[in-house]
Every structure is written in C-alpha cells, then in structure tokens.
Scaffold this motif. Structure first.
Motif, mmCIF file in Angstrom:
data_model
loop_
_atom_site.group_PDB
_atom_site.id
_atom_site.type_symbol
_atom_site.label_atom_id
_atom_site.label_comp_id
_atom_site.label_asym_id
_atom_site.label_seq_id
_atom_site.Cartn_x
_atom_site.Cartn_y
_atom_site.Cartn_z
ATOM 1 N N PRO A 148 73.007 -11.081 -20.370
ATOM 2 C CA PRO A 148 73.654 -11.901 -21.406
ATOM 3 C C PRO A 148 72.659 -12.399 -22.454
ATOM 4 C CG PRO A 148 74.365 -12.590 -19.223
ATOM 5 C CD PRO A 148 73.257 -11.607 -19.014
ATOM 6 N N VAL A 201 69.931 -10.835 -23.449
ATOM 7 C CA VAL A 201 69.600 -9.715 -24.327
ATOM 8 C C VAL A 201 70.677 -9.560 -25.399
ATOM 9 C CG1 VAL A 201 69.287 -7.218 -24.439
ATOM 10 C CG2 VAL A 201 68.239 -8.507 -22.598
ATOM 11 N N GLU A 202 71.931 -9.661 -24.951
ATOM 12 C CA GLU A 202 73.043 -9.580 -25.908
ATOM 13 C C GLU A 202 72.975 -10.707 -26.930
ATOM 14 O OE1 GLU A 202 76.818 -8.161 -25.358
ATOM 15 O OE2 GLU A 202 77.073 -8.938 -27.391
ATOM 16 N N SER A 203 72.624 -11.909 -26.463
ATOM 17 C CA SER A 203 72.591 -13.065 -27.373
ATOM 18 C C SER A 203 71.461 -12.941 -28.388
ATOM 19 C CB SER A 203 72.451 -14.365 -26.588
ATOM 20 O OG SER A 203 71.106 -14.634 -26.281
ATOM 21 N N PHE A 217 71.045 -7.600 -29.381
ATOM 22 C CA PHE A 217 71.049 -6.210 -28.906
ATOM 23 C C PHE A 217 72.423 -5.890 -28.321
ATOM 24 C CE2 PHE A 217 66.633 -7.646 -28.194
ATOM 25 C CZ PHE A 217 65.947 -6.700 -28.927
#
Lengths: 319, 257
Positions: A186, A188-190, A193
């Motif tokens: 999560p 990394v997404e934030s 990416f």
C-alpha cells in the motif's frame, strides 16, 4: 570472504563432472535455474506462485518441438521456449496479480492445471508418452555438443547466465521497487507507483527464467514429459527454495542441489522419497525458517557481531 | 457557479459518503481545505475519521460525492494517480520498507518522481544520483546519521520521521497524515509535532489525530466528525468550547488536557 566463496563454488562446479555423474549435475543445474526463478517471485516480491512448473514444462515442449522440427540451433530453441513461457507468465500475471496470498497461489495453480491438460491433449506433445527423441542441435549452429562432458560445461555456462540475469534484476532500480512492494505494497502505491505493473513484469521475467530451465532440461534429457508440468514439480520448487533459504540468491541453488541429490539417493526406496521430503519440509518450517543458507548467514553475522562487541565491551569493564 | 473551488482551496470534498453493506460509515461530508493550511479531522472512535481519510486519499472509493484536488475532480482516480498530482498520504502504522536501509527507503520514493523504476537491467549505480537528494531529505528530518541503518531497526519516533522524509521525497503540495503520533510516548510526540510544523511551510496538510494537544498546537481549523457526519467546523477554541463536541466526546476532551 564472499568472493572467496563464489570462486570456490565456481571451481567446484568446474571439476565436479570428474567425480559425479554429469547428467545428475546437469539436472541439478536445471533446477538451480528453476528455483532461482521461483525465488525471484516469492523471495523478492512476496508472490507465491503455485504453478511454476507450467513455465518449466511448456518451454521444455516448445524447445523440444523446435529442435525436432527445425534446423535452428540449440540456444535459439531454448531462448524461444523461454520467450513463450515469459509471454505466458505475463498473461497469468495480468489475471492473477491483483489478488495476493492464497488467492494468487490458487489462480496460478488453476492456470498450471489448465496448461497441463492442454499439453496432455495436444498432438505435438505425444500426450501420456511425452515427447521423445529430441535431438541436441549444434550450439550457435557450429559447436557439436553431443558429448556429455562438453554439454555439462554448456549447461554450466547457461546456468551462470541465468543467475547473472536474476542478480541483475534483483540489484536494479526496478528490483528496489520489487523489494519495497514485498515490504509494504500500500505504501508503494501511495508513492505514485502502480504495483501490479511491477508484479506482472516480475511474473514474466520469472517465467522466462523458468522456461530457460525447461529448455535446458529438454536438451539434457532429449525428451520432455508431463512430469515437468505437474503440480508435484511446482511443489518441489517451493521445497527447494524454502530449504535453501528464501530471499537469498544462493539459497535456492543449495536447496535445488539437496533435493535433487536426495531424490536420486532415495529413488530406490520408492514412495519413501516423498515421505522423506515431507518430513524435511516440516523440520525446515519448524526449526530452520531461514533455510540452510539463511541460517548459515545468520550464524556468521552473530559471530561477527560478538567479535565486534567484545573489544567495545572492554572499556566498560575498566570503569 | 461552474468553478466554485477557485485557487484558494487545495482540497475539497463535496458530499462524500461511503456505504459498507447497508451501513453508512461516512455520509454527506463537505470539506474545504484552504491552500497552505493545516486542517485536522477529529472525532470519537467510530466517528468515521479513518474512512473519511481513506476516501480523501482514494484508498477507498467514495459511494457518493466528489473530491476536488486543485480544482480537478479526482473522485475516479486511484491513490497512485493522486500521488502523481501532488497529494501523498501517510499511514497509521509506520509505512516504511522494513528490510531496506533508511537511504533506500527515501530513494524508492525519489524513483517515483524521476522514473527509471522499470529499468530491470541497469545496475543500482544508475540511481546513485538520487542519493544526494535522499540525504538532504534525511537531514531535514534529523536522520542524517542513520542512512545505512535497516529501517526495521529504527526507534518508533524515527520510523515516523523516515516516513515523513519518504513522503517529502515526492514534494507533495498536499500531505495527508493518518494519526502521526499514534502509539508514541511523550518524548517522541514533541519532535514529530515540530517536524510537521516545519514541513508544513508552503504545503497544505490534513491530519487525523487523537491527541488533542497536538491538534491544538498544529491546526488552523478543525472538523469534528460524529457518526460519519460533520458535527461542526472551527478553530480549536471554538471547537473545544462547543457543547455538542464535549457531549460527543463524553469527557474525552478533559482527558487530553
């Protein structure tokens, strides 16, 4: 220290065929590459693919088919097999990668079973009998590699290439993102990416390396069978990786060696080989979570830490 | 009428709601966060703070309403898209990459802004150029001497600081902080509060926080949520004096003093 160990390993690999049956060594090398491909997913991205054998087996058939039906040279046939597996890996990844944990494992398993039955029903694979009589074409179209000892060194070189590729991927800018995804997806997404894109590429690279192993295996044995696509091989590669040490580059290599030699030694006892495998897996999970290489590494780090602490402790005693 | 946001609001929620089954965790919430301000979301447990926060950051998709970032409707976007548009969130549990070093943690975030993230055949040395910026960011949060440490080995307060450095690596205009002092001892709360104050310069910050003394120190305005809806909005003195807020907390406000 590390360089010395690597040199020792290379030296051992170079002289090994004079002491050990070369075909056994080549089998180990094929599975070293195969386990490395699996470890790339589980050890560095945290994806448990329970169908890794589909990439191994499919490529073995593709490589075999090319060698049987065309005049293409050996390395091209193997690379073509690897490429087909890489494409399959990207496709499976595209479907499965939005799920994680057991769901991801089950989707990859379902795909592997599908590929298994597809190959069983296909004309070109020879069905139950497998694909027999795969010729060993010349390397680069010029070098004759029909001699077993010569071919051992070819396979050794291919293994080194595959491991260097895995090393490059792990220690690349992209590999950094993979490790970050493994640690905290999560987050990394934030940071902007899209994790699934990184995972799909990882699936494809891993499948390609597994396919490379499959092509090597088909060339070593001169035949390809459904065993290479079966779920037991998918399970065996998990055992190899955990036994050797997850998330270490050398761990799966050691694990592959141990499992292949063990299978070879225990073959005479039939079903007992499987029971022994099961017991070893349970022991590793209970007592040696980090695997052989992981535990050894931890042991040396502890010793180093003690050696470092000892001089630092002296002034305190003096006070 | 068409453009009521204007440039004055960095972030705006227009009647956002989230339904889980038949339960509305958040219902018809309107927020307007002026550019450059620090805005707190508070409320008793179960008031919908975290759900509301997750809607604003697009971690959850809203069932109703619109979210406007810098005048652009981001209701249909996902977290990674929002991050690229300058709004980055933190997490309640320190969101660090535990097995990586402190420097690598920040460098991963820098890779997001600088591309190169898909280069799987290049060596690590190809992104060493980002190290300089990463070190600057670490110095800003007081972690200059910890760059080679494994992130997992940091103290709780330093993990928080690392997370903030990682967030700052994207140079966000809007930062959303989810309970930045949750689970911290007194000795850690003060430095983190100072740090948030420091990094807020030139940025808009939305913060969900339980610790009301942190809220009173930091925030320009406060929105109080109760049962998924906005109870009131105002400055700290206004909010803390309001009888409905005191009733909602049932003495919780006193505890914090």
């Amino acid at each position: 220290m590390r360089i010395a160990l690597i040199l020792l390993g290379v030296a051992a690999a170079l002289i090994a065929p004079f002491f050990v049956y070369p075909v056994l060594l080549m089998t180990i090398l094929c599975f070293v590459v195969f386990a490395t491909s699996f470890n790339l997913l589980l050890g560095y991205v945290g994806l448990l693919c329970f169908g890794q054998a589909m990439f191994l087996g499919l490529s073995a058939y593709v490589t075999g088919h090319i060698l049987k039906t065309t005049d293409l040279s050996l390395e091209i046939a193997i690379l073509a097999g690897a490429l087909v597996s890489a494409v399959l890996g990207a496709f499976v990844g595209f479907v499965a990668v939005r799920r994680s944990g057991i769901q991801f494992a089950m989707i990859t398993f379902a795909f592997a079973q599908f590929v298994y039955f597809l190959l069983l029903r296909s004309e070109f694979t020879g069905g139950e009998n497998g694909m027999q009589g795969i010729p060993r074409s010349e390397l680069f179209g010029i070098f004759d590699v029909s001699d077993t000892l010569t071919f051992y060194y070819v396979i050794l070189g291919m293994t080194a290439l595959a491991i260097l590729l895995a090393y490059r991927v792990i220690h690349s800018p992209y590999g950094e993102i993979l490790k970050a995804i493994r640690d905290n997806e999560p987050r990394v997404e934030s940071l902007g990416f899209k994790p699934e894109r990184f995972k799909i590429l990882a699936m494809s690279i891993s499948a390609g390396i597994a396919g490379f192993a499959g092509g090597m295996k088909a060339a070593v044995y001169g035949f390809a069978t459904l065993t290479d696509v079966s779920w037991t091989v998918s399970g065996e590669v998990i055992l190899m990786t955990l036994l050797g040490g997850l998330g270490t580059l050398t761990g799966p290599m050691v694990g592959a060696g141990i499992v292949i030699v063990m299978n070879d030694e225990l073959a005479q006892f039939g079903e007992w080989a499987l029971i022994a495998q099961g017991i070893i897996l349970i022991l590793v999970i209970l007592f040696f979570r980090r695997g052989v290489v992981g535990e050894a590494g931890a042991f040396f780090r502890r010793r180093q830490a003690r050696a470092k602490d000892a001089p630092a402790g002296k002034p305190r005693e003096a006070e | 009428m068409a453009n009521t946001t204007g440039p004055d609001y960095a972030l705006e929620a227009r009647g956002i709601g989230k339904q889980f089954g038949s339960f509305w965790a958040v219902k018809d919430v309107h927020l307007r966060i002026p550019r450059g301000s620090i805005h707190a979301l508070i409320g008793p447990n179960g008031a919908g703070k975290t759900t509301c926060f997750n809607l604003l950051t697009k971690t959850l998709q809203p069932s109703t309403g619109q979210i406007i970032l810098n005048g652009e409707d981001i209701s249909g976007l996902r977290t990674s898209d929002v991050a690229k548009r300058g709004m980055v969130r933190s997490f309640q549990i320190s969101a660090i990459f535990a097995d990586m070093t402190v420097l690598e943690n920040v460098r991963v975030a820098l890779q997001s802004a600088h591309g190169r993230a898909f280069r799987f055949l290049s060596p690590i040395s190809s992104i060493r150029g980002l190290d300089t910026r990463a070190r600057e960011l670490l110095a800003d949060v007081g972690l200059a001497d910890a760059e080679t440490a494994k992130a997992a080995d940091l103290s709780y307060g330093k993990k928080r600081a690392l997370e903030i450095a990682t967030t700052l690596a994207l140079d966000p205009q809007v930062m959303l902080l989810d309970e930045p002092t949750a689970g911290m001892g007194h000795e850690d709360i003060e430095p983190i509060t100072q740090l948030i104050r420091k990094v807020s310069a030139g940025r808009t910050i939305v913060i969900v926080e339980h610790n009301l003394s942190v809220v009173s120190t930091l925030s320009d305005r406060i929105t109080v949520l109760q049962a998924g809806q906005v109870l009131m909005e105002g400055t700290y003195p206004e909010v803390s004096a309001d009888e409905r807020v005191i009733a909602a907390y049932m003495g919780g406000v006193e505890d914090a003093h």
